[in-house]
Design an enzyme around this catalytic site. Structure first.
Site, PDB file in Angstrom:
ATOM      1  CB  CYS A 115      -0.975   0.093   1.250  1.00 36.76           C
ATOM      2  SG  CYS A 115      -0.019  -0.257   2.744  1.00 36.76           S
TER       3      CYS A 115
ATOM      4  CG  HIS B 145      -4.493  -0.633   4.026  1.00 36.69           C
ATOM      5  ND1 HIS B 145      -3.598  -1.436   3.339  1.00 36.69           N
ATOM      6  CD2 HIS B 145      -5.490  -0.170   3.528  1.00 36.69           C
ATOM      7  CE1 HIS B 145      -4.172  -1.475   2.222  1.00 36.69           C
ATOM      8  NE2 HIS B 145      -5.413  -0.902   2.469  1.00 36.69           N
TER       9      HIS B 145
ATOM     10  CG  HIS C 292      -6.832  -0.224  -0.932  1.00 39.01           C
ATOM     11  ND1 HIS C 292      -6.723  -1.444  -0.196  1.00 39.01           N
ATOM     12  CD2 HIS C 292      -8.168  -0.653  -1.548  1.00 39.01           C
ATOM     13  CE1 HIS C 292      -7.639  -2.363  -0.224  1.00 39.01           C
ATOM     14  NE2 HIS C 292      -8.691  -1.814  -0.939  1.00 39.01           N
TER      15      HIS C 292
END
Length: 126
Positions: free
Chosen positions: A39, A87, A99
């Site tokens: 990510c 994240h 993402h």
């Protein structure tokens, strides 16, 4: 006092445009491209394409740029998830987040924001 409006920045839109060219490539923990991404590696690369240097990992990216309220969220803004900032994704508009999320091999994708984990912070870079 800063006032934030739901207006995209040129850097954010450019980074979003770069990021979505990677749709469907696999997630890989620690991946920095070009064939697989995690990510934060995806966001670091996407913002670098528009000349914005950001830190490598999501916890550092969570402190970069300006914090903005949810009401000002605009495409190109960065959304950090989970209490530990583990994240991160980029808001694509229309209630969608782009993402790279695990497990390893899962395709990079758009996902509805309302199905994502709890938001820790929203950041605007550039």
């Amino acid at each position: 006092m800063d006032i934030f409006l739901p207006v995209s920045t040129p850097a954010g839109m450019g980074a979003l445009t770069a990021a979505i060219t990677q749709v469907g490539k696999p997630y890989k923990w620690g991946g920095t491209g070009p064939n697989a991404w995690d990510c934060s590696g995806l966001l670091q690369w996407a913002f670098a394409t528009v000349g914005v240097r950001i830190p490598r990992v999501s916890q550092q990216q969570a402190r970069f740029g300006k914090a903005i309220p949810l009401a000002a969220l605009a495409p190109g803004d960065v959304i950090v998830f989970y209490r530990n900032a583990s994240h991160i994704g980029i808001y694509a508009g229309g209630g969608q987040v782009f993402h790279a999320g695990g497990p390893n091999g899962r395709p990079i994708k758009f996902q509805p924001l309302n199905t994502m984990p709890r938001i820790k912070t929203i950041r605007r870079y550039g």
